[in-house]
Design a protein around this motif. Structure first.
Motif, PDB file in Angstrom:
ATOM      1  N   ALA A   1       0.836  -1.193   0.000  1.00 22.91           N
ATOM      2  CA  ALA A   1       0.000   0.000   0.000  1.00 22.91           C
ATOM      3  C   ALA A   1       0.871   1.244   0.000  1.00 22.91           C
ATOM      4  O   ALA A   1       0.456   2.296  -0.447  1.00 22.91           O
ATOM      5  CB  ALA A   1      -0.921   0.013   1.216  1.00 22.91           C
ATOM      6  N   THR A   2       2.073   1.129   0.511  1.00 23.85           N
ATOM      7  CA  THR A   2       3.011   2.238   0.392  1.00 23.85           C
ATOM      8  C   THR A   2       4.181   1.738  -0.434  1.00 23.85           C
ATOM      9  O   THR A   2       4.649   0.624  -0.252  1.00 23.85           O
ATOM     10  CB  THR A   2       3.428   2.793   1.759  1.00 23.85           C
ATOM     11  N   TYR A   3       4.592   2.526  -1.372  1.00 25.75           N
ATOM     12  CA  TYR A   3       5.538   2.046  -2.372  1.00 25.75           C
ATOM     13  C   TYR A   3       6.331   3.228  -2.908  1.00 25.75           C
ATOM     14  O   TYR A   3       6.025   4.382  -2.630  1.00 25.75           O
ATOM     15  CB  TYR A   3       4.775   1.363  -3.519  1.00 25.75           C
ATOM     16  N   HIS A   4       7.337   2.922  -3.674  1.00 24.41           N
ATOM     17  CA  HIS A   4       8.167   3.963  -4.241  1.00 24.41           C
ATOM     18  C   HIS A   4       7.781   4.166  -5.686  1.00 24.41           C
ATOM     19  O   HIS A   4       7.737   3.205  -6.443  1.00 24.41           O
ATOM     20  CB  HIS A   4       9.618   3.522  -4.162  1.00 24.41           C
ATOM     21  N   ASN A   5       7.516   5.393  -6.070  1.00 25.43           N
ATOM     22  CA  ASN A   5       7.189   5.548  -7.474  1.00 25.43           C
ATOM     23  C   ASN A   5       8.416   5.963  -8.253  1.00 25.43           C
ATOM     24  O   ASN A   5       9.473   6.256  -7.698  1.00 25.43           O
ATOM     25  CB  ASN A   5       5.984   6.471  -7.683  1.00 25.43           C
ATOM     26  N   GLU A   6       8.286   5.978  -9.553  1.00 24.08           N
ATOM     27  CA  GLU A   6       9.467   6.182 -10.378  1.00 24.08           C
ATOM     28  C   GLU A   6       9.984   7.617 -10.289  1.00 24.08           C
ATOM     29  O   GLU A   6      11.080   7.897 -10.743  1.00 24.08           O
ATOM     30  CB  GLU A   6       9.172   5.786 -11.826  1.00 24.08           C
ATOM     31  N   GLU A   7       9.185   8.494  -9.696  1.00 31.85           N
ATOM     32  CA  GLU A   7       9.688   9.853  -9.532  1.00 31.85           C
ATOM     33  C   GLU A   7      10.262  10.053  -8.136  1.00 31.85           C
ATOM     34  O   GLU A   7      10.422  11.179  -7.674  1.00 31.85           O
ATOM     35  CB  GLU A   7       8.582  10.856  -9.837  1.00 31.85           C
ATOM     36  N   GLY A   8      10.531   8.934  -7.487  1.00 31.55           N
ATOM     37  CA  GLY A   8      11.224   8.999  -6.206  1.00 31.55           C
ATOM     38  C   GLY A   8      10.331   9.313  -5.034  1.00 31.55           C
ATOM     39  O   GLY A   8      10.804   9.506  -3.924  1.00 31.55           O
ATOM     40  N   MET A   9       9.027   9.380  -5.286  1.00 33.79           N
ATOM     41  CA  MET A   9       8.145   9.723  -4.189  1.00 33.79           C
ATOM     42  C   MET A   9       7.647   8.477  -3.502  1.00 33.79           C
ATOM     43  O   MET A   9       7.556   7.404  -4.082  1.00 33.79           O
ATOM     44  CB  MET A   9       6.974  10.554  -4.687  1.00 33.79           C
ATOM     45  N   ASN A  10       7.341   8.669  -2.243  1.00 41.29           N
ATOM     46  CA  ASN A  10       6.841   7.587  -1.431  1.00 41.29           C
ATOM     47  C   ASN A  10       5.324   7.625  -1.532  1.00 41.29           C
ATOM     48  O   ASN A  10       4.673   8.489  -0.964  1.00 41.29           O
ATOM     49  CB  ASN A  10       7.332   7.838  -0.009  1.00 41.29           C
ATOM     50  N   GLY A  11       4.779   6.712  -2.322  1.00 40.97           N
ATOM     51  CA  GLY A  11       3.348   6.745  -2.594  1.00 40.97           C
ATOM     52  C   GLY A  11       2.544   6.025  -1.526  1.00 40.97           C
ATOM     53  O   GLY A  11       3.064   5.212  -0.782  1.00 40.97           O
ATOM     54  N   MET A  12       1.282   6.353  -1.488  1.00 34.20           N
ATOM     55  CA  MET A  12       0.403   5.711  -0.506  1.00 34.20           C
ATOM     56  C   MET A  12      -0.905   5.401  -1.219  1.00 34.20           C
ATOM     57  O   MET A  12      -1.582   6.305  -1.685  1.00 34.20           O
ATOM     58  CB  MET A  12       0.190   6.684   0.662  1.00 34.20           C
ATOM     59  N   ILE A  13      -1.223   4.109  -1.323  1.00 34.78           N
ATOM     60  CA  ILE A  13      -2.466   3.711  -1.990  1.00 34.78           C
ATOM     61  C   ILE A  13      -3.485   3.409  -0.897  1.00 34.78           C
ATOM     62  O   ILE A  13      -3.442   2.360  -0.270  1.00 34.78           O
ATOM     63  CB  ILE A  13      -2.246   2.474  -2.868  1.00 34.78           C
ATOM     64  N   TYR A  14      -4.381   4.354  -0.697  1.00 33.22           N
ATOM     65  CA  TYR A  14      -5.325   4.193   0.416  1.00 33.22           C
ATOM     66  C   TYR A  14      -6.178   2.941   0.230  1.00 33.22           C
ATOM     67  O   TYR A  14      -6.480   2.241   1.189  1.00 33.22           O
ATOM     68  CB  TYR A  14      -6.235   5.414   0.529  1.00 33.22           C
ATOM     69  N   ASN A  15      -6.558   2.679  -1.007  1.00 37.31           N
ATOM     70  CA  ASN A  15      -7.473   1.566  -1.235  1.00 37.31           C
ATOM     71  C   ASN A  15      -6.836   0.209  -0.980  1.00 37.31           C
ATOM     72  O   ASN A  15      -7.521  -0.785  -0.830  1.00 37.31           O
ATOM     73  CB  ASN A  15      -7.992   1.598  -2.678  1.00 37.31           C
ATOM     74  N   ARG A  16      -5.513   0.180  -0.971  1.00 37.88           N
ATOM     75  CA  ARG A  16      -4.849  -1.083  -0.715  1.00 37.88           C
ATOM     76  C   ARG A  16      -4.590  -1.310   0.754  1.00 37.88           C
ATOM     77  O   ARG A  16      -4.381  -2.425   1.197  1.00 37.88           O
ATOM     78  CB  ARG A  16      -3.498  -1.073  -1.405  1.00 37.88           C
TER      79      ARG A  16
END
Lengths: 1042, 465
Positions: A889-904
């Protein structure tokens, strides 16, 4: 018993499955309906900005109202506006909430026989008011807050046309003494305005310039620019603050002088004398040595003010040497009965240091009614005497903000017909017979002129939500009923447009007309030689002087019903949602008082019970209670209980104050001594930070000016972090390394001084890694994303950060962050994505631990090593939160940001445990459902997902804004340009402490900022999380040199 | 492989004294007789606790985890503490059944059935806490790696993922192990039961006749399952410990965690077996089967594991000091002297100090002392997990967000409910299944008869029905 056959069984199974399936999709389906007729200017999904003006305080900052599909969702500063230049403070940011406030009046109301307000129609309301005024025009009075020129003129016209009595303008914090002082010192009828740009020494005598002063956003920006370390290699302007407590403004000072409150004038005069004695000032000032300055001897002043005489002489020398010094007058918290004299002394000091005409100028008055406390009290007397038949109250809440002992409540009861134009219930509407609700500022036309040369326009940004009517239109309607000829046809808007003339359209687009105004040249008057400044005598014989600074967010109480302003913790104490009284740690210890122990404060005017907040940063003979809480009306936030059903939130200082006036009838707040007695009770304070000891860790670092000037590289202290060894390149022979090995921690220095020596003395330098691996090869390491040109990042300049929390409020509004309320704040479950850490010095690494939950307060009187440091998701390159999430649910995107997928997210909360910066927030309840009552949901930013119960959330670097920029860039076939993405926090920052950008763009502002080796560091660098956010250490300029 | 049996099976059967056989059968099956009023009272009490916890849980799912005591820096609370506690309890059963089986420690036969049952029940109890703990239980199937139309996959790097596998594997193995061991006894029960019990046991016994072919398969299965289960004893709690050790939280981030947790698990598991079996033995008069010798052996295990755990406590503090890392030192200092000092000292005294009494033989053989010490260990081991999880989280890297967590009423209700759930399952087990492995006890009895008490036990391949 009947048998179930196969067919019945199948039927039942089918029905059961159907019911289960239906129950599984419980949310009813809502359809997106496109516009049938597409309105001009509105493209769904594209924001439209309108220029307007903020009315949350009299500073008059310009706004850009961001609207989506015809609905304002965010307020931002207007970059063209000379007052705020694009920034906006916390109060301004949350002003949008007034429009969507659940408490708002839905339409006009009158009080019925049983004392309840009942809805009526506007026609009825207008006729009713007209009839009441017609009964006794001469006994009709208007009481209201400061309004813009056009509305002010209309009110005057109304008053004269209907033959009404007085029109009184009442602003609780109006700096009336400034005008009187200008008359005393310069013989002019003007209110001076102050400009800190280009100054090299600023002395604030308690105006709290950076929080609730004359123009906080403007002054904070000017000061930050004057102190910019890159533009001024010598450190730029020095900032001295005279204040009985370590306020937010004092926290930003190089030197904090905790003078006895009320003696600011004495100190200013002594400084003026010391300056002249040190060779400053003109011959005219020399002559004053035998008159006005004769008694202002440094030693005598030292005794009166409780300031070392050496400091006064030293500052005098500094002022004499300074090329562009400026002093700011005492503000609300310390305005005594001798306030005019005190302010006069400060104006005289300004003249001595040569600020007159440049940094202190006397501009023509804006054409609008000026507030008068004296007139207000006179009107109250008249009301008491039954001389007022009809009272019209607009843009003001005197029933709260006048001292209780002024008897406004009782006086109001004697007025047969009270009309309120408030858009929300308050203490005054509670007594009103008729409520004719005004639009909120975002629904209104209007203008404002905080000073000559700044004419600012307000325009509506949405159709009024409810059946409200602009005050101007209501007055026009009533006026036409009463005397048809006296008022033109048409609306207030037409009136406004006429008064603005031909520049109307351009002004609307720009937000107003901004032409530099010419100041009137002034010289010292003859009367100044008779200036006499003495310390005031306070009422009563309590042990403490009662200092009453305005609450940083609630201001004069007008912010108390805005939940965000209650939720964002106080900048200094980190207390939210309630009142506290600050008392010195020494006195608290003597009386056995600990954090949260409730004391009774008793003055000659009244008493109140408040929990204490013991701190080192307040004088022993002072207690401080902020103005703003203690409302009795205001369901949503101003009162206690999440439903606002009962009780009172905090206490109101106004219960403790008499109707204090200064020499000229202006308002005096510092009039009382107060007796403090323990009530024996104790309560927990809703706080978000309990310890100000950073334990030498790399959070909110500071470097000395000497180190910066010497160009010494600084990689961060890295104290107490053995983890750092593997990559900071220290060797076995390194003494620091050996000490770490032996388990001995280097003394961090109890105060800033020791710290500085350490950096001066060959402090080891850590390599700062970029947030992505420099050896990163896109072709090899990431063939799928090799074209990605971005790695987003942020630089936060702690030397510019004042800890004002504008960014925090902006983040709340931009990102739909729910306000959790007092009960949840007590459990420290606030949802803020961005918080401001506040530490005192480097702290201690001693192993001392209380057995109870500590409130560690390391402040010391006269010491200002305060480290504010905004803390939000650092978007780490090697983020500890990412590998521990089982469901990605939290992952690294290709632009270096720490993403957060609420739905996951399934809510294991491991990421939050593993986040060293503790920036993740968990939805313990269904905040989005419960914290956004109608119509507040209308203000949700449609670009940002709302989060449900049981999921984690955190700062996204305002990814929605990146997407907007990305789409524009894509349409234009280019990459996103540097500076094109402005995060909400960056946008709001008055001092431009935050820079957002792309690490991969080598000439980006971000890269330039972070390449400052003297100050750049990474929070908790030893953990090697490679944050995308980096900090620039605060510069310790030290006390002002004489 | 084990050596061939010392005595032919047929001879063993012939030489078995028939009356003794009956007595074992009747003694042990007597436990399954008509429940007393006290039994019903206990069952009612545990069911009530379970009911209260279930309602609390439902309410929590409805309104959110906010009813627990979580605060900003402490995102894991009593639910995870209790989860680790029950996983730990679950270790004794497998250790006794599998490892001691492989080591031919024959004394285990009297207690292995109840220990295995406890393992199963403890794992079932623990597993529920994973669901209770997560924020969105209705989405918790996201954690299962199976091909799905959502295009989602799981993160095999996450220790929580490992945990999912470890716990489910352990639950599966321990249930299978428990059931395989039960089959011969179920057949005995079947042969003597009437009514619904007969139907139940007939179904569950899978047509067991006690033929030598069946015995051969049975003993083979037990042996192989023991082999499978043995690494699990070590791995499950190692994996649970990595939930903490693979983080960067000061106080969690330590290489000692796996052995430390495994020792702790065995420690707490044995303590729980003692806590349960001492009253069971007394109430059902099983002194002939579960002897003081068994209890003494378990006390020795407690002493050994107490020393390991105590050593681990010391090591943690030593490493925190020796590392020179400020936040490690601070974390451990505040563990002992900060807001949670009471928990820490409960842990040290209950787990490290009190069990040292087992150096004395009288303490190991004095049943009330055993019971009291075991109870202290149960308490101490819950607090050990509380200390590790809560104090570490409450004092992390950023002192600005240090905070203090206390369990809420909801969490305590669910904690009580977990004990109720465990007790309820065990009480039902007492009345449904033979509490002692009849076949294995008979095996012991035969061997005792054939070789005398002090002969080393022969291979387990022999047996009878």
């Amino acid at each position: 018993m009947s048998e179930i056959d196969r067919r019945d069984f199948l039927k039942l199974v089918g029905a059961g499955a159907g019911a289960a399936a239906a129950a599984g999709c419980s949310d009813h389906v809502e359809k997106l309906i496109p516009y049938v007729v597409q309105p001009e200017e509105i493209t769904p999904g594209i924001a439209v900005h309108y220029a307007s003006t903020c009315t949350e305080c009299p500073a008059g900052c310009g706004l850009h109202v961001r609207t989506r599909e015809g609905r304002p969702v965010k307020l931002e500063g207007n970059p063209d506006h000379p007052v705020n230049r694009g920034a906006l403070c916390a109060r301004g940011q949350t002003g949008i909430g007034r429009t969507y406030h659940p408490d708002r009046f839905r339409g006009p109301m009158r009080r019925n026989a049983s004392g309840e307000l009942e809805p009526i129609s506007w026609d009825e309301g207008v006729q009713l008011l007209a009839a009441e005024i017609r009964k006794a025009p001469g006994r009709t009075h208007v009481l209201g807050g400061e309004v813009g020129p056009t509305l002010s003129a209309l009110v005057d016209r109304f008053v004269s046309a209907v033959g009404a009595g007085d029109r009184v303008t009442y602003e609780p914090f109006a700096p009336e003494a400034l005008r009187e002082a200008a008359r005393n010192v310069f013989g002019v009828e003007r209110t001076p305005s102050f400009d800190l740009s280009g100054s090299d020494l600023v002395i604030d005598f308690g105006s709290e310039a950076l929080e609730t002063g004359l123009s906080p956003t403007e002054h904070a920006r000017q000061l930050a620019e004057a102190r910019d370390i890159d533009a001024h290699p010598e450190g730029g302007a020095r900032f001295v603050v005279v204040s009985p407590r370590l306020s937010m403004t004092a926290s930003n000072a190089d030197e904090w002088i905790p003078a006895r409150p009320g003696t600011e004038g004495v100190l200013a005069l002594a400084l003026a004398r010391a300056t002249v004695e040190a060779g400053g000032g003109s011959p005219r000032h020399q002559t004053l040595l035998s008159s006005a300055l004769a008694g202002a001897d440094a030693d005598a002043a030292a005794a009166t003010c409780d300031v070392p005489a050496d400091s006064i002489r030293r500052l005098g020398r500094a002022l004499a040497r300074a090329r562009s010094a400026v002093a700011l007058p005492p503000g609300v918290g310390v305005s005594s009965r001798r306030n005019v004299a005190a302010v006069s002394a400060v104006l005289l000091l300004n003249d001595v240091v040569g600020a007159t005409g440049s940094r202190m100028s006397f501009l023509p008055d804006p054409p609008q009614a000026r507030p008068s406390y004296r007139d207000t009290l006179t009107l109250v007397k008249a009301m008491e005497g039954g001389e007022v038949g009809v009272l019209l109250v607009h843009d003001s809440n005197p029933a709260y903000s006048l001292p209780r002992s002024a008897g406004f409540d009782a006086a109001l009861s004697k007025v047969p017909f009270v009309v309120s134009f408030a858009s929300m219930p308050d203490e005054t509407t509670a007594k009103a017979q008729l409520v004719l609700p005004d639009h909120t500022p975002l629904e209104s036309w209007g203008d404002a002129s905080p000073r000559a040369g700044v004419r600012s326009l307000m325009q509506p940004t949405l159709r009024p939500l409810y059946d409200t009517r602009a005050l101007g239109d209501t007055l026009l309607d009533v006026g036409r009923v009463l005397s048809a000829g006296a008022f033109p046809a048409g609306s207030f808007r037409q009136l406004l447009q006429e008064s603005w003339g031909p520049g109307w359209t351009a002004a609307l687009a720009r937000g107003g007309e901004f032409e530099p105004a010419t100041a009137e040249p002034v010289v010292l008057s003859e009367g100044v030689s008779r200036l006499e400044v003495i310390a005031p005598k306070l009422n009563g014989d309590g042990d403490f002087a009662l200092v009453t600074p305005p609450h940083g967010f609630l201001y004069d109480g007008r912010g108390a019903n805005l939940p965000w302003l209650q939720e964002v913790p106080d900048n200094v104490t980190k207390v939210a949602w309630t009142s506290w009284v600050e008392i010195s740690s020494n006195r608290a210890r003597e009386r056995g008082l600990e954090l949260g122990d409730v004391v009774t404060l008793a003055t000659s005017a009244g008493s109140a019970e408040v929990p204490v907040y013991p701190r080192g940063g307040i004088r022993d003979d002072v207690v401080s209670l902020a103005i703003g809480q203690g409302h009795t009306v205001g369901h949503f936030a101003a009162r206690a209980g999440d439903d606002g059903s009962s009780g009172q939130r905090g206490v109101s200082v106004l219960d403790l104050l008499p109707t204090g006036v200064d020499e000229s009838g202006g308002r005096a707040w510092l009039t009382e001594t107060v007796a403090v007695t323990s009530s024996g009770r104790s309560e927990r304070l809703p706080m978000t930070q309990f310890s100000d000891d950073k334990r030498g860790r790399q959070l909110g670092d500071a470097v000395t000016l000497a180190a910066v000037m010497a160009g010494e590289p600084y990689g961060g202290g890295g104290h107490g972090s053995g983890h750092g060894e593997e990559h900071h390149g220290s060797t076995e022979g390194d003494p620091g390394h050996a000490a770490v090995q032996a388990g001995m921690l280097p003394a961090v220095g109890a105060a800033g001084a020791g710290h500085g020596e350490e950096h001066g003395g060959g402090h080891e330098v850590h390599e700062i890694r970029e947030p992505y691996d420099p050896a990163y090869d896109a072709d090899r390491d990431d063939p799928y994303h090799k074209a990605v040109p971005y790695r987003w990042g942020m630089s936060i300049d702690l030397d510019r950060c004042t800890g004002c929390s504008a960014c925090v409020a902006a983040c709340y509004v931009e990102n739909n962050i729910p306000v959790v309320g007092e009960a949840e704040t007590l459990r420290v479950r606030q949802m803020a994505w961005l918080r401001i850490n506040r530490f005192i010095g480097d702290g201690t690494t001693d192993l001392v631990g209380g057995r109870t939950h500590p409130q560690e307060n390391r402040e010391e009187l006269g010491e200002t090593d305060v480290r504010f440091s905004p803390m939000m998701c650092q978007h780490c390159g090697a983020a500890p939160c990412e590998p521990v999430c089982p469901v990605i649910a939290t992952y690294h995107n290709e632009e270096g940001m720490n993403g957060m997928i609420y739905n996951r997210c399934i809510g294991t909360r491991y990421c939050a445990n593993n986040c060293p910066y503790k920036v993740r927030r968990f939805n313990y309840f269904d905040n989005q459902l419960t914290r956004w009552p109608e119509p507040m949901r209308l203000m949700l930013n449609p670009d940002v997902t709302v989060r449900g119960q049981g999921v984690m959330e955190k700062c996204t670097y305002c990814v929605q804004r990146i997407h907007v920029a990305r789409q524009t860039a894509k349409d234009e076939g280019r990459n996103i340009r540097d500076g094109e993405v402005v995060t909400a926090c960056q946008q709001s920052c008055p001092t431009r402490a935050i820079t957002f950008g792309n690490w991969r763009e080598k000439d980006a502002q971000l890269v330039k900022k972070t390449s400052d080796e003297r100050r750049n560091y990474v929070a908790l660098h030893a953990l090697n999380a490679r944050p995308g956010t980096q900090y620039l250490a605060r510069v310790q300029r030290g006390k002002v040199e004489g | 492989m084990s050596p061939p049996p010392a005595m032919p099976v047929a001879e063993a059967i012939r030489s078995a004294p028939e009356p003794a056989d009956s007595k074992i059968n009747t003694d042990i099956l007597a436990v399954m007789g008509r429940p007393s009023a006290g039994y019903w009272a206990l069952l009612g009490l545990s069911a009530t606790a379970v009911g209260a916890a279930a309602l609390t849980w439902i309410y929590q799912i409805y309104v959110g985890l906010g009813i627990a005591g979580y605060t900003h820096p402490v995102f894991w609370g009593a639910y995870i503490v209790t989860f680790v506690f029950w996983v730990g309890i679950a270790h004794a059963g497998t250790l006794i059944s599998a490892i001691l089986y492989l080591f031919r420690a024959k004394w285990r036969n009297a207690i292995n059935r109840s220990a295995e049952a406890m393992t199963v029940f403890a794992v079932l109890t623990a597993a529920q806490f994973l669901g209770i703990h997560v924020g969105r239980i209705w989405k918790s199937y996201f954690i299962l790696p199976y091909p799905n139309q959502r295009g989602m996959w799981v993160n095999f790097k996450s220790p929580l993922m490992w945990d999912t596998f470890a716990i489910s594997t352990y639950a599966t193995i321990s249930i299978v192990f428990f059931y395989i061991g039960l089959i011969p006894d179920l057949a005995i029960a079947r042969d003597r039961a009437t009514g619904w019990r007969r139907l139940l046991y007939t179904a569950l016994a899978l047509g067991w006749q006690g033929t030598s072919r069946q015995w051969k398969s049975h003993t083979r299965s037990v042996l192989h399952l023991s082999g499978l289960a043995t690494p699990l004893v070590l791995s499950v709690h190692s994996v649970v410990s990595w939930d903490f050790a693979s983080s960067i939280v000061p106080g969690w981030h330590a290489t000692i965690f796996a052995p430390y947790f495994v020792a702790g698990a065995i420690f707490s598991g044995f303590a729980m077996v003692l806590t349960v079996m001492i009253p069971v033995r007394r109430i059902y008069k099983l002194e002939a089967y579960i002897t003081d010798y068994h209890f003494e052996n378990m006390a020795r295990f407690l002493l050994l594991t107490s020393l390991i755990v105590g050593y681990a406590y010391g090591t943690e503090y030593f490493v925190a000091w020796y590392s020179g890392v400020e936040w490690e030192k601070t974390s451990f200092w505040l563990r002992a002297f900060g807001p949670y000092w009471i928990s820490t000292w409960i842990m040290i005294i209950c787990n490290g100090v009190i069990p040292q009494i087992f150096w004395f033989k009288w303490a190991r053989t004095h049943i009330p002392t055993l019971f009291i010490v075991a109870t202290f260990i149960n308490i101490g081991m819950w607090f050990e997990r509380y200390v590790i999880i809560i104090t570490s989280l409450s004092r992390e890297f950023d002192p600005a967000v240090w905070g203090v967590y206390y369990p809420s009423a909801a969490e305590l209700t669910i904690l009580a409910g977990s004990f109720g759930f465990f007790a309820m399952l065990f009480l039902i087990f007492l009345k449904i299944f033979p509490v002692i492995a009849i076949a294995e006890v008979k095996e012991l009895a035969i061997h005792d008869k054939s070789h005398g008490h002090h002969e080393p036990a022969p291979a387990a391949a022999g047996g009878k029905s």
